[in-house]
Design a protein around this motif. Structure first.
Motif, mmCIF file in Angstrom:
data_model
loop_
_atom_site.group_PDB
_atom_site.id
_atom_site.type_symbol
_atom_site.label_atom_id
_atom_site.label_comp_id
_atom_site.label_asym_id
_atom_site.label_seq_id
_atom_site.Cartn_x
_atom_site.Cartn_y
_atom_site.Cartn_z
ATOM 1 N N PHE A 1 6.927 8.609 4.131
ATOM 2 C CA PHE A 1 6.942 8.047 2.582
ATOM 3 C C PHE A 1 7.090 6.790 2.537
ATOM 4 O O PHE A 1 6.813 6.140 1.405
ATOM 5 C CB PHE A 1 8.365 8.648 1.860
ATOM 6 C CG PHE A 1 9.586 8.257 2.479
ATOM 7 C CD1 PHE A 1 10.140 7.022 2.028
ATOM 8 C CD2 PHE A 1 10.157 8.902 3.684
ATOM 9 C CE1 PHE A 1 11.395 6.538 2.343
ATOM 10 C CE2 PHE A 1 11.288 8.113 4.154
ATOM 11 C CZ PHE A 1 12.128 7.264 3.655
ATOM 12 N N ALA A 2 7.104 5.921 3.374
ATOM 13 C CA ALA A 2 6.970 4.682 3.323
ATOM 14 C C ALA A 2 6.616 3.946 4.813
ATOM 15 O O ALA A 2 7.056 4.478 5.570
ATOM 16 C CB ALA A 2 8.455 3.930 2.694
ATOM 17 N N VAL A 3 6.307 2.443 4.704
ATOM 18 C CA VAL A 3 6.161 1.799 5.865
ATOM 19 C C VAL A 3 6.750 0.447 5.769
ATOM 20 O O VAL A 3 6.533 -0.143 4.671
ATOM 21 C CB VAL A 3 4.590 1.720 6.176
ATOM 22 C CG1 VAL A 3 4.288 0.878 7.346
ATOM 23 C CG2 VAL A 3 4.050 3.171 6.394
ATOM 24 N N GLN A 4 7.390 -0.067 6.873
ATOM 25 C CA GLN A 4 8.108 -1.269 6.842
ATOM 26 C C GLN A 4 6.993 -2.352 7.551
ATOM 27 O O GLN A 4 6.617 -1.849 8.863
ATOM 28 C CB GLN A 4 9.406 -1.580 7.400
ATOM 29 C CG GLN A 4 9.703 -3.033 7.264
ATOM 30 C CD GLN A 4 11.056 -3.189 8.246
ATOM 31 O OE1 GLN A 4 11.527 -2.184 8.861
ATOM 32 N NE2 GLN A 4 11.494 -4.395 8.336
ATOM 33 N N LYS A 5 6.216 -3.276 6.897
ATOM 34 C CA LYS A 5 5.466 -4.135 7.745
ATOM 35 C C LYS A 5 6.170 -5.327 8.506
ATOM 36 O O LYS A 5 6.809 -6.159 7.704
ATOM 37 C CB LYS A 5 4.440 -4.514 6.844
ATOM 38 C CG LYS A 5 3.169 -5.372 7.336
ATOM 39 C CD LYS A 5 2.119 -5.817 6.316
ATOM 40 C CE LYS A 5 1.077 -6.541 6.929
ATOM 41 N NZ LYS A 5 0.306 -5.775 7.895
ATOM 42 N N VAL B 1 6.766 -0.148 10.965
ATOM 43 C CA VAL B 1 7.807 0.880 11.314
ATOM 44 C C VAL B 1 7.460 2.008 10.075
ATOM 45 O O VAL B 1 7.402 1.632 8.913
ATOM 46 C CB VAL B 1 9.223 0.546 11.081
ATOM 47 C CG1 VAL B 1 10.193 1.912 11.285
ATOM 48 C CG2 VAL B 1 9.495 -0.326 12.043
ATOM 49 N N ARG B 2 7.368 3.204 10.678
ATOM 50 C CA ARG B 2 6.993 4.337 9.419
ATOM 51 C C ARG B 2 8.242 5.101 8.937
ATOM 52 O O ARG B 2 8.865 5.430 10.127
ATOM 53 C CB ARG B 2 5.924 5.264 10.022
ATOM 54 C CG ARG B 2 5.477 6.285 9.061
ATOM 55 C CD ARG B 2 4.131 6.930 9.553
ATOM 56 N NE ARG B 2 3.689 8.093 8.585
ATOM 57 C CZ ARG B 2 3.980 9.154 8.763
ATOM 58 N NH1 ARG B 2 4.666 9.700 9.859
ATOM 59 N NH2 ARG B 2 3.332 10.344 7.749
ATOM 60 N N VAL C 1 8.427 -4.209 -5.002
ATOM 61 C CA VAL C 1 8.560 -3.304 -3.947
ATOM 62 C C VAL C 1 8.605 -4.152 -2.553
ATOM 63 O O VAL C 1 7.773 -4.184 -1.691
ATOM 64 C CB VAL C 1 7.593 -1.985 -3.662
ATOM 65 C CG1 VAL C 1 8.354 -1.235 -2.691
ATOM 66 C CG2 VAL C 1 7.758 -1.490 -5.034
ATOM 67 N N ILE C 2 9.788 -5.081 -2.462
ATOM 68 C CA ILE C 2 9.772 -5.859 -1.490
ATOM 69 C C ILE C 2 11.321 -5.562 -0.889
ATOM 70 O O ILE C 2 12.256 -5.273 -1.755
ATOM 71 C CB ILE C 2 9.839 -7.384 -1.610
ATOM 72 C CG1 ILE C 2 8.511 -7.700 -2.096
ATOM 73 C CG2 ILE C 2 10.324 -8.204 -0.619
ATOM 74 C CD1 ILE C 2 7.426 -7.600 -0.874
ATOM 75 N N GLY C 3 11.601 -5.311 0.415
ATOM 76 C CA GLY C 3 12.699 -4.934 1.018
ATOM 77 C C GLY C 3 13.573 -6.108 0.722
ATOM 78 O O GLY C 3 13.454 -7.147 1.462
ATOM 79 N N SER C 4 14.899 -5.950 0.525
ATOM 80 C CA SER C 4 15.901 -7.070 0.140
ATOM 81 C C SER C 4 17.306 -6.575 0.527
ATOM 82 O O SER C 4 17.494 -5.433 0.708
ATOM 83 C CB SER C 4 15.863 -7.502 -1.209
ATOM 84 O OG SER C 4 16.297 -6.591 -2.055
ATOM 85 N N VAL D 1 8.316 -6.560 3.856
ATOM 86 C CA VAL D 1 7.509 -6.047 2.995
ATOM 87 C C VAL D 1 7.284 -4.561 3.337
ATOM 88 O O VAL D 1 7.537 -3.917 4.429
ATOM 89 C CB VAL D 1 5.975 -6.564 3.321
ATOM 90 C CG1 VAL D 1 4.967 -5.680 2.654
ATOM 91 C CG2 VAL D 1 5.837 -7.776 3.172
ATOM 92 N N ILE D 2 7.462 -3.585 1.985
ATOM 93 C CA ILE D 2 7.464 -2.339 2.059
ATOM 94 C C ILE D 2 6.314 -1.622 1.615
ATOM 95 O O ILE D 2 5.831 -2.090 0.405
ATOM 96 C CB ILE D 2 8.814 -1.865 1.449
ATOM 97 C CG1 ILE D 2 10.010 -2.095 2.108
ATOM 98 C CG2 ILE D 2 8.623 -0.200 1.244
ATOM 99 C CD1 ILE D 2 10.219 -1.378 3.333
ATOM 100 N N LEU D 3 5.488 -0.947 2.188
ATOM 101 C CA LEU D 3 4.377 -0.132 1.735
ATOM 102 C C LEU D 3 4.533 1.120 1.661
ATOM 103 O O LEU D 3 5.374 1.766 1.978
ATOM 104 C CB LEU D 3 3.290 -0.590 2.894
ATOM 105 C CG LEU D 3 2.806 -1.949 3.501
ATOM 106 C CD1 LEU D 3 1.803 -1.803 4.482
ATOM 107 C CD2 LEU D 3 2.414 -2.910 2.125
#
Length: 416
Positions: free
Chosen positions: A286-290, A296-297, A347-350, A367-369
Motif C-alpha cells: 500500500f505504500a513505499v518509503q523512498k 522500502v515497500r 504525503v511526506i513522512g514526518s 518521502v512516501i509514495l
C-alpha cells in the motif's frame, strides 16, 4: 476554536510497529512520545526570560530543519539566511503565541504542509481534546486554504453560533494576531475576532470561550442499509474502533461500506496498514518509503475481520497524508471508488520533535509514495466522482458528498 493548519501534525509518525530503524540516521533527534506532554517552561510575557526562551526554541527548530529535513536542497529556500533575517523579530515577540506565529511563518516558506510547530499551550489543549476532555472553545473550526483562513464548521451549541458566525467567512484576526497557530482560547476570556464574509464586509465580534466537549473522533451510522464509518485520525484506537464496527456488522451485513476521511489529516503508517488490511483477505502493498540507497515497500498483515463488499471512500481538502494513501490504494487496487473533493496533497513522512519549551514541531524526514510508486505530494488524489458542495449547501448542513456516494452505491446495486 479548532485551527486546522495545512501544515499537519502529527502525520506519518511511525513506521510499521513504530520501528525507527528505517531512519536511524536521525536517531539523535528528541522524538516526542505519543500521548506524553512534558510540562511547559513558564516565563513572564515580555520578560528577558521570554526572549531567552524564544532564542532557545528558534535555534533548536532551525537547526533540526537544517540538519534533518528530507530534502537536502531545502526546497530551494535559503534557509540559513531566512532564519537569520527573521530571528530578531521572533526573539522580540513578547508572548508565546506571537513567537510561534513567527516560527510557523518561517516554516511556511518551505511550502510543506507537514512542517509546523505547536506551542506548549496549544499542545496541552490538543492533548486534552484527544483524551475527550472538554476545553475552552469559541465553537468554530477554521482551516487554512492558501494564504487565508476560513470557517469550516460552527457548532450550534457554541458562542460563535450565538454571535452569528457563518461557515465560509474568512478569519482575519484573533486577539490581535493574524497567525492563529499559537492561539489558545481561555475560558471566559472575552477575545476580539475579526471576520470577512464573501462580499468583503467585515464583522467584528468579541467572544468569550466556553467549555465544550471535543467532536468525537469516530462516528458510525447507517443509511439506506449502508454502513458509514467516519474516523478522523489513523491511530491504534481508530483501528480498534473500525474492527469492532465491522465485527458487529457481521451479524447484520450492510449493503456497502463508506469510509469517511474528509476530516482525517493522517496519523501512523502502522495504523494505515491495519486499515488497508481490513479491506483485503490477502496481504497487499500500500505504500513505499523512498530512501537514498534502497526503497522500502509496506505490506499489510492478515486481519481477523475483513470487509470484502462494495466500498467508497469520502475525501475532501482536509484528507491528508495517510488518508490520501488510503484513497489512492482503493483506486489503484480497484477495491472501490473515491467520492468528494481532491485531497490535500500532503504525503511526506514526518515525526514529532520535542522543543525546549514544551512545544513540539513536526519535521518532514522521508518521502512516501503509493504502492504504484506515485508521489501524491502537492497533487493529492482526484476522486472518481467529484462533488464540490456550494457555500449555501455547507451553511445549510447538507451533506451532498455523502448523498452522491449513497446514490452511486444504490445505482451499482440496481444494475448488477
Amino acid at each position: 476554536m479548532m485551527m486546522r493548519r495545512p501544515t499537519l501534525r502529527p502525520l506519518l509518525i511511525g513506521l510499521l510497529g513504530g520501528a525507527l530503524a528505517l531512519i536511524a540516521a536521525c536517531s539523535s533527534l528528541p522524538y516526542a512520545e505519543r500521548g506524553v506532554v512534558p510540562p511547559p517552561v513558564v516565563v513572564a510575557d515580555g520578560s528577558a526570560e521570554r526572549r531567552a526562551l524564544n532564542a532557545r526554541v528558534w535555534d533548536a527548530a532551525v537547526g533540526y530543519v537544517a540538519g534533518h529535513y528530507y530534502d537536502r536542497d531545502l526546497r530551494g529556500v535559503d534557509w540559513k539566511d531566512e532564519a537569520a533575517r527573521r530571528r530578531e523579530a521572533a526573539l522580540a515577540e513578547p508572548t508565546e503565541a506571537g513567537f510561534y506565529g513567527q516560527l510557523n511563518n518561517l516554516f511556511d516558506l518551505m511550502n510543506d504542509r507537514h512542517l509546523s510547530a505547536t506551542s506548549p499551550a496549544v499542545r496541552a489543549r490538543e492533548h486534552a481534546s484527544n483524551q475527550g476532555q472538554a476545553g475552552p472553545s469559541f465553537g468554530l473550526t477554521a482551516a487554512r486554504m492558501g494564504d487565508d483562513w476560513f470557517v469550516t464548521r460552527v457548532r450550534p451549541d457554541g458562542p460563535a453560533a450565538a454571535e452569528g458566525i457563518q461557515v465560509g467567512w474568512r478569519l482575519v484576526r484573533v486577539d490581535g494576531l493574524n497567525d492563529f497557530t499559537g492561539v489558545s482560547p481561555r475560558l471566559g476570556h472575552p477575545t476580539p475576532l475579526v471576520f470577512e464574509d464573501e462580499t468583503g464586509q467585515r464583522h467584528e465580534r468579541t467572544i468569550a470561550p466556553i467549555a465544550l466537549p471535543p467532536r468525537p473522533f469516530h462516528e458510525a451510522t447507517r443509511r439506506d442499509g449502508i454502513l458509514i464509518l467516519r474516523f478522523d485520525r489513523f491511530d491504534p484506537e481508530a483501528v480498534e474502533w473500525l474492527e469492532a464496527r465491522l465485527r458487529e456488522a457481521e451479524a447484520d451485513p450492510p449493503r456497502a461500506l463508506i469510509l469517511d476521511v474528509r476530516d482525517n489529516d493522517g496519523g501512523q503508517l502502522a495504523a494505515l496498514s491495519s486499515v488497508v488490511g481490513l479491506l483485503h483477505r490477502d496481504s497487499v502493498g500500500f505504500a513505499v518509503q523512498k530512501r537514498r540507497l534502497i526503497d522500502v515497500r509496506f505490506v499489510t498483515a492478515p486481519r481477523e475481520v475483513v470487509w470484502e463488499g462494495p466500498l467508497i471512500v469520502l475525501t475532501g481538502p482536509g484528507s491528508a497524508s495517510a488518508s490520501e494513501l488510503l484513497a489512492a490504494h482503493v483506486q489503484d487496487a480497484g477495491r472501490g471508488r473515491v467520492v468528494g473533493e481532491t485531497t490535500a496533497g500532503a504525503v511526506i513522512g514526518s515525526r514529532d520533535i520535542e522543543l525546549p519549551d514544551g512545544g513540539v514541531m513536526s519535521l518532514s524526514l522521508f518521502v512516501i509514495l503509493t504502492a504504484e510508486r506515485h508521489s501524491l505530494e502537492g497533487e493529492g488524489v482526484t476522486p472518481d466522482i467529484e462533488v464540490i458542495p456550494t457555500l449555501a449547501q455547507r451553511r445549510a448542513g447538507e451533506d451532498v458528498v455523502l448523498d452522491a456516494a449513497i446514490a452511486a452505491l444504490l445505482t451499482d446495486e440496481a444494475t448488477d
